[in-house]
Design a protein around this motif. Structure first.
Motif, PDB file in Angstrom:
ATOM      1  N   LEU A  37       1.530 -27.755 -20.454  1.00  0.00           N
ATOM      2  CA  LEU A  37       1.475 -27.006 -19.203  1.00  0.00           C
ATOM      3  C   LEU A  37       2.777 -27.174 -18.410  1.00  0.00           C
ATOM      4  CD1 LEU A  37      -0.160 -25.151 -17.365  1.00  0.00           C
ATOM      5  CD2 LEU A  37      -1.085 -27.195 -16.268  1.00  0.00           C
ATOM      6  N   ALA A  38       3.293 -28.382 -18.363  1.00  0.00           N
ATOM      7  CA  ALA A  38       4.544 -28.630 -17.638  1.00  0.00           C
ATOM      8  C   ALA A  38       5.695 -27.839 -18.256  1.00  0.00           C
ATOM      9  CB  ALA A  38       4.864 -30.123 -17.637  1.00  0.00           C
ATOM     10  N   ALA A  39       5.789 -27.842 -19.582  1.00  0.00           N
ATOM     11  CA  ALA A  39       6.858 -27.105 -20.262  1.00  0.00           C
ATOM     12  C   ALA A  39       6.719 -25.606 -20.051  1.00  0.00           C
ATOM     13  CB  ALA A  39       6.841 -27.428 -21.758  1.00  0.00           C
ATOM     14  N   GLU A  40       5.499 -25.111 -20.173  1.00  0.00           N
ATOM     15  CA  GLU A  40       5.270 -23.683 -19.992  1.00  0.00           C
ATOM     16  C   GLU A  40       5.594 -23.264 -18.556  1.00  0.00           C
ATOM     17  OE1 GLU A  40       1.937 -20.755 -21.597  1.00  0.00           O
ATOM     18  OE2 GLU A  40       1.185 -22.120 -20.041  1.00  0.00           O
ATOM     19  N   HIS A  41       5.178 -24.050 -17.587  1.00  0.00           N
ATOM     20  CA  HIS A  41       5.446 -23.760 -16.185  1.00  0.00           C
ATOM     21  C   HIS A  41       6.962 -23.678 -15.941  1.00  0.00           C
ATOM     22  CE1 HIS A  41       4.886 -23.940 -11.799  1.00  0.00           C
ATOM     23  NE2 HIS A  41       5.928 -24.754 -11.811  1.00  0.00           N
ATOM     24  N   THR A  42       7.690 -24.652 -16.439  1.00  0.00           N
ATOM     25  CA  THR A  42       9.141 -24.662 -16.250  1.00  0.00           C
ATOM     26  C   THR A  42       9.786 -23.458 -16.918  1.00  0.00           C
ATOM     27  OG1 THR A  42       9.162 -27.073 -16.095  1.00  0.00           O
ATOM     28  CG2 THR A  42      11.253 -26.004 -16.616  1.00  0.00           C
ATOM     29  N   ALA A  43       9.369 -23.148 -18.145  1.00  0.00           N
ATOM     30  CA  ALA A  43       9.930 -21.992 -18.850  1.00  0.00           C
ATOM     31  C   ALA A  43       9.624 -20.693 -18.102  1.00  0.00           C
ATOM     32  CB  ALA A  43       9.396 -21.934 -20.281  1.00  0.00           C
ATOM     33  N   LEU A  44       8.413 -20.562 -17.575  1.00  0.00           N
ATOM     34  CA  LEU A  44       8.055 -19.342 -16.831  1.00  0.00           C
ATOM     35  C   LEU A  44       8.874 -19.194 -15.554  1.00  0.00           C
ATOM     36  CD1 LEU A  44       4.152 -19.351 -17.201  1.00  0.00           C
ATOM     37  CD2 LEU A  44       5.724 -17.588 -18.061  1.00  0.00           C
ATOM     38  N   ALA A 119      25.409 -12.561 -15.749  1.00  0.00           N
ATOM     39  CA  ALA A 119      26.108 -12.081 -16.940  1.00  0.00           C
ATOM     40  C   ALA A 119      25.222 -11.201 -17.823  1.00  0.00           C
ATOM     41  CB  ALA A 119      26.626 -13.270 -17.751  1.00  0.00           C
ATOM     42  N   GLY A 120      23.917 -11.175 -17.544  1.00  0.00           N
ATOM     43  CA  GLY A 120      23.001 -10.376 -18.358  1.00  0.00           C
ATOM     44  C   GLY A 120      22.825 -10.925 -19.763  1.00  0.00           C
ATOM     45  N   VAL A 121      22.942 -12.237 -19.895  1.00  0.00           N
ATOM     46  CA  VAL A 121      22.806 -12.906 -21.200  1.00  0.00           C
ATOM     47  C   VAL A 121      21.377 -13.420 -21.334  1.00  0.00           C
ATOM     48  CG1 VAL A 121      23.567 -14.870 -22.593  1.00  0.00           C
ATOM     49  CG2 VAL A 121      25.240 -13.539 -21.281  1.00  0.00           C
ATOM     50  N   GLY A 122      20.721 -13.080 -22.429  1.00  0.00           N
ATOM     51  CA  GLY A 122      19.333 -13.468 -22.646  1.00  0.00           C
ATOM     52  C   GLY A 122      19.180 -14.856 -23.239  1.00  0.00           C
ATOM     53  N   LEU A 123      17.928 -15.328 -23.238  1.00  0.00           N
ATOM     54  CA  LEU A 123      17.593 -16.673 -23.704  1.00  0.00           C
ATOM     55  C   LEU A 123      16.211 -16.641 -24.343  1.00  0.00           C
ATOM     56  CD1 LEU A 123      18.599 -19.644 -23.563  1.00  0.00           C
ATOM     57  CD2 LEU A 123      17.523 -19.799 -21.330  1.00  0.00           C
ATOM     58  N   ASP A 124      16.013 -17.459 -25.361  1.00  0.00           N
ATOM     59  CA  ASP A 124      14.724 -17.550 -26.046  1.00  0.00           C
ATOM     60  C   ASP A 124      13.836 -18.535 -25.295  1.00  0.00           C
ATOM     61  OD1 ASP A 124      12.559 -18.126 -27.739  1.00  0.00           O
ATOM     62  OD2 ASP A 124      13.777 -17.882 -29.542  1.00  0.00           O
ATOM     63  N   TYR A 125      12.882 -17.999 -24.533  1.00  0.00           N
ATOM     64  CA  TYR A 125      12.028 -18.841 -23.704  1.00  0.00           C
ATOM     65  C   TYR A 125      10.913 -19.529 -24.483  1.00  0.00           C
ATOM     66  CZ  TYR A 125      14.633 -17.823 -19.612  1.00  0.00           C
ATOM     67  OH  TYR A 125      15.652 -17.777 -18.704  1.00  0.00           O
ATOM     68  N   ASP A 126      10.553 -19.026 -25.640  1.00  0.00           N
ATOM     69  CA  ASP A 126       9.602 -19.751 -26.490  1.00  0.00           C
ATOM     70  C   ASP A 126      10.260 -21.023 -27.012  1.00  0.00           C
ATOM     71  OD1 ASP A 126       7.554 -17.868 -26.157  1.00  0.00           O
ATOM     72  OD2 ASP A 126       8.289 -16.661 -27.837  1.00  0.00           O
ATOM     73  N   LEU A 127      11.497 -20.903 -27.472  1.00  0.00           N
ATOM     74  CA  LEU A 127      12.259 -22.065 -27.933  1.00  0.00           C
ATOM     75  C   LEU A 127      12.442 -23.059 -26.789  1.00  0.00           C
ATOM     76  CD1 LEU A 127      14.188 -23.561 -29.954  1.00  0.00           C
ATOM     77  CD2 LEU A 127      16.012 -22.128 -29.013  1.00  0.00           C
ATOM     78  N   LEU A 128      12.746 -22.535 -25.622  1.00  0.00           N
ATOM     79  CA  LEU A 128      12.943 -23.388 -24.458  1.00  0.00           C
ATOM     80  C   LEU A 128      11.679 -24.162 -24.105  1.00  0.00           C
ATOM     81  CD1 LEU A 128      15.381 -23.885 -22.700  1.00  0.00           C
ATOM     82  CD2 LEU A 128      14.476 -22.206 -21.112  1.00  0.00           C
ATOM     83  N   SER A 129      10.549 -23.498 -24.150  1.00  0.00           N
ATOM     84  CA  SER A 129       9.277 -24.149 -23.868  1.00  0.00           C
ATOM     85  C   SER A 129       9.011 -25.275 -24.865  1.00  0.00           C
ATOM     86  CB  SER A 129       8.144 -23.122 -23.896  1.00  0.00           C
ATOM     87  OG  SER A 129       6.922 -23.722 -23.567  1.00  0.00           O
ATOM     88  N   THR A 130       9.289 -25.018 -26.124  1.00  0.00           N
ATOM     89  CA  THR A 130       9.117 -26.046 -27.160  1.00  0.00           C
ATOM     90  C   THR A 130      10.035 -27.237 -26.898  1.00  0.00           C
ATOM     91  OG1 THR A 130       8.461 -24.396 -28.790  1.00  0.00           O
ATOM     92  CG2 THR A 130       9.247 -26.515 -29.646  1.00  0.00           C
ATOM     93  N   ALA A 131      11.276 -26.957 -26.545  1.00  0.00           N
ATOM     94  CA  ALA A 131      12.225 -28.043 -26.261  1.00  0.00           C
ATOM     95  C   ALA A 131      11.758 -28.866 -25.067  1.00  0.00           C
ATOM     96  CB  ALA A 131      13.611 -27.466 -26.004  1.00  0.00           C
ATOM     97  N   LEU A 132      11.327 -28.203 -24.015  1.00  0.00           N
ATOM     98  CA  LEU A 132      10.863 -28.915 -22.826  1.00  0.00           C
ATOM     99  C   LEU A 132       9.618 -29.758 -23.126  1.00  0.00           C
ATOM    100  CD1 LEU A 132      11.395 -26.013 -20.302  1.00  0.00           C
ATOM    101  CD2 LEU A 132      12.479 -28.278 -20.124  1.00  0.00           C
ATOM    102  N   ARG A 133       8.780 -29.260 -24.008  1.00  0.00           N
ATOM    103  CA  ARG A 133       7.542 -29.978 -24.355  1.00  0.00           C
ATOM    104  C   ARG A 133       7.829 -31.215 -25.200  1.00  0.00           C
ATOM    105  NH1 ARG A 133       5.001 -25.933 -26.242  1.00  0.00           N
ATOM    106  NH2 ARG A 133       5.537 -26.171 -28.404  1.00  0.00           N
TER     107      ARG A 133
END
Length: 163
Positions: A37-44, A119-133
């Motif tokens: 939940l903490a990782a998902e919250h931060t990613a969102l 800059a309009g540069v995208g990021l993989d938020y699923d990967l980010l959530s996994t990393a944060l978790r």
């Protein structure tokens, strides 16, 4: 979702429809916060800050923080400040890579959100959530090291691509 920035995960009602993580009632009743939940919250909340003002999606599967910051550095190299701006981004990215825990990682990621937005540069938020978790999960002692290596490689590959 930006309203959740700096707030305790699970306490911002407007974010509830976006959460995929569900807590078992015994955890919720104890007031316990799960890593998920903490990782998902931060990613969102990071996504919300990053997405604002953009029509196209800023969630780009496969764009690790290393790739995204590498793209920023490549763009900065073409600006008037050139090498100095690129060096500053590389230094900031180095601080992100040396984050001791998920909270520190989130802090550094928050500092990149406005830069990525502009800059309009995208990021993989699923990967980010996994990393944060998993970054400082004692059950996965090598997770942070693996992310560090991959993101560092992604950064350098992206910066030197088409140079």
């Amino acid at each position: 979702m930006r309203a959740g920035t700096g707030r305790e995960p699970g306490t911002v009602a407007v974010m509830w429809p976006f959460h995929r993580t569900r807590m078992a009632s015994e955890w919720r009743n104890k007031g316990s916060l799960t890593r998920d939940l903490a990782a998902e919250h931060t990613a969102l909340t990071l996504f919300a800050r990053h997405q604002q003002t953009h029509d196209r999606r800023m969630h780009v599967p496969g764009n690790s923080p290393g790739t995204a910051v590498g793209m920023l550095a490549r763009k900065a190299a073409t600006d008037s400040e050139g090498k100095a701006a690129t060096a500053a981004l590389e230094r900031r990215f180095g601080h992100l890579l040396t984050s001791a825990d998920a909270d520190e990682l989130a802090m550094h990621l928050r500092s990149f959100a406005p830069l990525l937005n502009r800059a309009g540069v995208g990021l993989d938020y699923d990967l980010l959530s996994t990393a944060l978790r998993t970054w400082d999960d004692p059950r996965r002692p090598h997770a942070a090291g693996r992310f560090r290596q991959r993101w560092d490689r992604d950064f350098h590959t992206t910066v030197t691509a088409s140079s």
